[in-house]
Write an enzyme that holds these catalytic residues in place. Structure first.
Site, short mmCIF file in Angstrom:
data_model
loop_
_atom_site.label_atom_id
_atom_site.label_comp_id
_atom_site.label_asym_id
_atom_site.label_seq_id
_atom_site.Cartn_x
_atom_site.Cartn_y
_atom_site.Cartn_z
N GLY A 142 1.68 3.74 -11.07
CA GLY A 142 0.23 3.59 -10.92
C GLY A 142 -0.40 4.75 -10.16
O GLY A 142 0.27 5.47 -9.42
N ARG A 159 -7.82 3.92 -5.56
CA ARG A 159 -8.62 3.70 -4.35
C ARG A 159 -8.11 4.49 -3.14
O ARG A 159 -8.78 4.56 -2.12
CB ARG A 159 -8.68 2.20 -4.04
CG ARG A 159 -9.64 1.47 -4.95
CD ARG A 159 -9.58 -0.02 -4.76
NE ARG A 159 -8.37 -0.59 -5.36
CZ ARG A 159 -7.91 -1.81 -5.10
NH1 ARG A 159 -8.54 -2.58 -4.23
NH2 ARG A 159 -6.83 -2.26 -5.71
N THR A 172 2.35 -3.84 -15.90
CA THR A 172 3.62 -3.98 -15.20
C THR A 172 4.75 -4.45 -16.13
O THR A 172 5.90 -4.07 -15.95
CB THR A 172 3.47 -4.96 -14.02
OG1 THR A 172 2.79 -6.15 -14.46
CG2 THR A 172 2.67 -4.35 -12.89
N ASP A 190 4.48 -0.43 -3.80
CA ASP A 190 3.52 -0.27 -2.70
C ASP A 190 3.57 -1.43 -1.69
O ASP A 190 2.56 -1.81 -1.14
CB ASP A 190 2.10 -0.10 -3.27
CG ASP A 190 1.64 -1.33 -4.05
OD1 ASP A 190 2.46 -2.22 -4.31
OD2 ASP A 190 0.44 -1.38 -4.42
N GLU A 245 -3.57 -13.77 -12.87
CA GLU A 245 -4.28 -12.72 -12.15
C GLU A 245 -5.67 -13.22 -11.77
O GLU A 245 -6.28 -14.01 -12.49
CB GLU A 245 -4.40 -11.47 -13.02
CG GLU A 245 -3.08 -10.81 -13.33
CD GLU A 245 -2.27 -10.55 -12.07
OE1 GLU A 245 -2.72 -9.75 -11.23
OE2 GLU A 245 -1.20 -11.14 -11.91
N ASN A 257 17.35 32.63 36.06
CA ASN A 257 15.98 32.30 36.43
C ASN A 257 15.03 33.29 35.76
O ASN A 257 15.14 34.50 35.96
CB ASN A 257 15.81 32.37 37.95
CG ASN A 257 14.45 31.84 38.36
OD1 ASN A 257 14.31 30.68 38.71
ND2 ASN A 257 13.43 32.69 38.30
C1 UD1 Z 1 0.35 -7.06 -9.34
C2 UD1 Z 1 0.63 -8.44 -9.94
C3 UD1 Z 1 -0.04 -9.49 -9.09
C4 UD1 Z 1 0.46 -9.40 -7.69
C5 UD1 Z 1 0.27 -8.00 -7.12
C6 UD1 Z 1 0.98 -7.88 -5.80
C7 UD1 Z 1 0.81 -8.06 -12.32
C8 UD1 Z 1 0.14 -8.22 -13.64
N1 UD1 Z 1 0.12 -8.48 -11.29
O1 UD1 Z 1 -1.04 -6.88 -9.41
O2 UD1 Z 1 0.22 -10.78 -9.62
O3 UD1 Z 1 -0.20 -10.35 -6.86
O4 UD1 Z 1 0.85 -7.02 -8.01
O5 UD1 Z 1 0.67 -6.65 -5.20
O6 UD1 Z 1 1.91 -7.56 -12.27
N2 UD1 Z 1 2.57 -0.13 -12.20
C9 UD1 Z 1 3.30 0.67 -13.05
N3 UD1 Z 1 2.89 0.77 -14.35
C10 UD1 Z 1 1.83 0.10 -14.83
C11 UD1 Z 1 1.10 -0.72 -13.95
C12 UD1 Z 1 1.51 -0.83 -12.65
O7 UD1 Z 1 4.29 1.30 -12.67
O8 UD1 Z 1 1.54 0.25 -16.01
C13 UD1 Z 1 3.02 -0.23 -10.81
C14 UD1 Z 1 2.00 0.23 -9.81
O9 UD1 Z 1 2.22 1.58 -9.48
C15 UD1 Z 1 2.28 -0.68 -8.61
C16 UD1 Z 1 2.81 -1.94 -9.24
O10 UD1 Z 1 3.23 -1.61 -10.55
O11 UD1 Z 1 3.27 -0.15 -7.76
C17 UD1 Z 1 1.76 -3.04 -9.30
O12 UD1 Z 1 0.68 -2.58 -10.05
P1 UD1 Z 1 -0.81 -2.88 -9.61
O13 UD1 Z 1 -1.71 -2.26 -10.61
O14 UD1 Z 1 -1.00 -2.57 -8.20
O15 UD1 Z 1 -0.85 -4.45 -9.86
P2 UD1 Z 1 -1.80 -5.46 -9.12
O16 UD1 Z 1 -3.07 -5.52 -9.86
O17 UD1 Z 1 -1.81 -5.21 -7.69
MG MG Z 2 -1.44 -3.58 -6.37
#
Ligand code: UD1
Ligand code: MG
Length: 525
Positions: A29, A33, A99, A123, A175, A397
Site C-alpha cells: 500500500g 495519508r 488485500t 503497518d 469493512e 594530558n
Molecule cells: C484492513 C482490513 C480491515 C482491518 C484493517 C486493520 C481488508 C479488506 N480490510 O483494512 O478489516 O480492520 O486492515 O488495519 O483487508 N495492502 C497490500 N495490497 C493491497 C492492499 C493493501 O499490500 O492491494 C497492504 C497495505 O499496504 C497494508 C495492508 O495491506 O499494509 C492493509 O491494507 P489497508 O489498505 O491499510 O487496509 P485497511 O483499509 O486498513
Molecule cells: Mg490500514
C-alpha cells in the site's frame, strides 16, 4: 553483558508443531495519508521500520518461508528487506487490487505451501511476538480453516468489524464502508492479522469477488466464504488492543511512538535500569542496557547502543550505536559509533564521532570533538579541543584548545601522543607527527616534527614588548588612558619619600587596578 530486551523478541512462545509455516506480510500500500516520499512501511519507529517491527513480531514463528508483498516504493522496500531480512522473499503487486489479491500473489511464489499461512498487515508495529504466537497456537490447536486476530477498541472508526451470529460464532468481517448502521456500532474489530490453513485459503482466494464499495478483493471475505462452506473459522481476541493499532498518518505514527516508548521504558525499569524521566527518554528497541544503569532526562539511545551497569547517561544526551562501559558518565553530549570505556567521562557538550574510543577512565570534556581516535586509559582532553585520527597514550594530558590537525586539504594523517605526555594549551599537532612518551609540548606551539620521549617541544618565537606602542599608536583610547594611569602609579610608587600608607590611601580610592590581575591565567588540567 548488557541485557537485550527487544533485539531478540521476548514473551514469544515458539509453537513447535510439525506444521509448515508461511508468513505473508502485506506492504504494497501507498500510505497516502502519510504524505511522504518514503513508503509507509519504511517509516522508522524507535529503531526499526514499521515493516521491521512486523517481521520481528513474526520471527519466533520460525516460518519456513516469509513473503513480503511490495508495491508502492517497491525498490526502496526491497532494498530495506535485503538489509534487515535477507531470508524474506519480496513479491511485487504492481497494482493494489486489495488485500485478498495481495495474498493471492504471495501464494503464487509459494505454490507448495501447506500447513499454516500467517498474514500480517505491514503497518501494525506494536504487535507482540507472543500475540502472533498465541494466535497461531489457537488456530493450529483448534484445527481451524481461518482465524482472525480481533480486539475490542474504544474507537473502531475506519476498521473492519467482526460480525458474530447469535451463538457468538464469526459470521463475516465487514469493512466500515460496506457496513450497516448496526454493524458500525460493533467495537470488536479486525486487527489485520490472520492464520489460515494454506489449502483452504488458496481455494477461497480463488472465489473472491470485487463486489464491494472499493471494488477490491478483500482478504476478509475469505472468512464468510469458508464459514458458509461449513469450514471452521475462529476469532482470537487480543488482550491488549494497543498492539493492534495501525498507522495511517504521522499523527498516528507519533502516538504509536509514544506508546512503544512507554512499553520499552517500563520493561527496562523492571529489569533494574533507572530512568529519571521516562517521558523524555527514547530508547530504540535494539538498545541494550545493564541493570543499575541510570538514564537522565531528555536522552535518546539509538541503534546498537549499549550502556553498562552503573553508567550515568544524560541529561540531554543522544547516543547512536555507541557503547558506554560500566560506571562511565556521559553528560549533555552527542555520540555516534563511539566507545566509552569503563569509568570514563564525557561532556558536558562533547561530540564523539565514529571510531572515537575512550579507554578506561579517560576524560573527554567540554566542547571537545573526537573522531577516529583512541584516548588512552586515564588520559584527559578536558576542554575545547579537536581530536581527529589520533592515538593518545594512557595518562596523557591534552591542554585546552589543542587541535589535532589531521587534514592537509587532500589527505588525512595520524598523530600519536605517547603515554603520560603533556601537551600545553592552544597547541596545533600537525599530522603526521608523534609526541613521545613523557614528552612535553609548550603551550601555543605548532608542532610539525616528532618530539622525542621526555623532550620539551616548543615552537614559540621569543616575545617582544614594544614600550610605549599604545601611547603612540592608540592615543586617546581607554587602553592608552589605563596604561598612562598604571605608569603614573608605578612612578609614584618608586618616587623617593613614598610611604606605603600614603600609597594605599591613594590607590584605595582609585579604580582597583589589581582586579584584572587574574585574567591572564589559563586553566589547564
Ligand atoms: C484492513 C482490513 C480491515 C482491518 C484493517 C486493520 C481488508 C479488506 N480490510 O483494512 O478489516 O480492520 O486492515 O488495519 O483487508 N495492502 C497490500 N495490497 C493491497 C492492499 C493493501 O499490500 O492491494 C497492504 C497495505 O499496504 C497494508 C495492508 O495491506 O499494509 C492493509 O491494507 P489497508 O489498505 O491499510 O487496509 P485497511 O483499509 O486498513
Ligand atoms: Mg490500514
Amino acid at each position: 553483558m548488557a541485557a537485550r530486551l527487544f533485539a531478540v523478541p521476548t514473551g514469544a512462545r515458539v509453537v513447535s508443531q510439525p506444521h509448515l509455516r508461511t508468513v505473508v506480510v502485506l506492504a504494497a500500500g501507498e500510505g497516502k495519508r502519510m504524505k511522504s516520499a518514503l513508503p509507509k512501511v519504511l517509516h522508522p519507529l524507535l529503531g526499526r521500520t514499521l515493516v521491521g517491527h512486523v517481521l520481528a513480531a513474526a520471527a519466533p514463528l520460525a516460518a519456513d518461508r516469509t513473503v513480503v508483498v511490495v508495491g508502492h516504493g517497491a525498490d526502496q522496500v526491497r532494498a530495506h528487506l535485503a538489509e534487515i531480512a535477507p531470508e524474506a522473499t519480496p513479491v511485487l503487486q504492481a497494482e493494489q487490487l486489495g488485500t485478498g489479491h495481495a495474498v493471492r500473489i504471495a501464494l503464487d511464489v509459494a505454490p507448495d505451501a501447506t500447513g499454516t499461512v500467517v498474514v500480517i498487515n505491514g503497518d501494525v508495529p506494536l504487535l507482540r511476538p507472543g500475540t502472533v504466537a498465541a494466535l497461531v497456537e489457537a488456530h493450529e490447536g483448534a484445527g481451524a480453516a481461518a482465524t482472525v486476530l480481533a480486539a475490542e477498541v474504544p474507537d473502531p472508526t475506519g476498521l473492519g468489524r467482526i460480525v458474530r451470529d447469535a451463538d457468538g460464532r464469526l459470521e463475516q468481517i465487514v469493512e466500515e464502508r460496506d457496513a450497516t448502521g448496526a454493524q458500525r456500532a460493533i467495537r470488536e474489530i479486525n486487527a489485520g492479522i490472520y492464520a489460515f490453513d494454506a489449502a483452504r485459503l488458496r481455494d477461497a482466494l480463488g472465489k473472491l469477488s470485487t463486489d464491494n464499495d472499493q471494488g477490491e478483493e478483500y482478504l476478509t471475505d475469505v472468512f464468510a466464504l469458508l464459514g458458509s462452506a461449513g469450514e471452521p473459522v475462529a476469532v482470537h481476541v487480543a488482550t491488549d488492543h494497543v498492539e493492534t493499532l495501525g498507522c495511517n498518518d504521522r499523527v498516528e505514527l507519533a502516538a504509536l511512538r509514544r506508546l512503544l516508548r512507554d512499553r520499552v521504558n517500563e520493561a527496562w525499569m523492571r529489569t533494574g535500569v533507572s530512568l529519571l524521566d521516562p517521558d523524555t527518554t527514547w530508547i530504540d528497541v535494539t538498545v541494550a542496557l545493564d541493570s543499575d544503569a541510570v538514564v537522565d532526562q531528555n536522552t535518546q539511545l539509538r541503534g546498537g547502543t549499549v550502556v553498562g551497569t552503573g553508567a550515568v547517561v544524560g541529561p540531554d544526551v543522544t547516543l547512536i550505536d555507541t557503547v558506554v562501559g560500566p560506571g562511565a558518565t556521559v553528560l549533555r553530549s552527542h555520540a555516534v559509533g563511539a566507545e566509552v570505556g569503563p569509568g570514563a567521562s564525557v561532556g558536558p557538550y562533547a561530540y564523539l564521532r565514529p571510531g572515537a574510543k575512550l579507554a578506561e577512565k579517560a576524560k573527554v570534556g567540554t566542547f571537545v570533538e573526537v573522531k577516529n581516535s583512541e584516548v588512552g586509559a586515564g588520559a584527559k582532553v578536558p576542554h575545547l579541543s579537536y581530536v581527529g585520527d589520533a592515538t593518545i597514550g594512557a595518562k596523557a594530558n591534552i591542554g585546552a584548545a589543542t587541535i589535532f590537525v589531521n587534514y592537509d586539504g587532500v589527505n588525512k594523517h595520524r598523530t600519536t601522543v605517547g603515554e603520560a605526555a603533556f601537551v600545553g594549551c592552544d597547541t596545533s599537532l600537525i599530522a603526521p607527527v608523534e609526541v613521545g612518551a613523557g614528552a612535553y609540548v609548550a603551550a601555543g606551539s605548532a608542532i610539525t616534527q616528532d618530539v622525542p620521549p621526555g623532550a620539551l617541544g616548543v615552537t614559540r618565537a621569543p616575545q617582544r614588548s614594544i614600550d610605549g606602542w599604545v601611547a603612540r599608536k592608540r592615543a586617546g583610547t581607554a587602553s592608552a588612558e589605563a596604561a598612562a594611569r598604571a605608569q603614573q602609579a608605578d612612578e609614584d610608587a618608586s618616587a623617593p619619600g613614598f610611604r606605603a600608607s600614603e600609597g594605599e590611601a591613594i590607590h584605595g580610592d582609585a579604580e582597583p587596578v589589581g582586579s584584572a590581575s587574574g585574567a591572564g591565567d589559563t586553566a589547564t588540567e
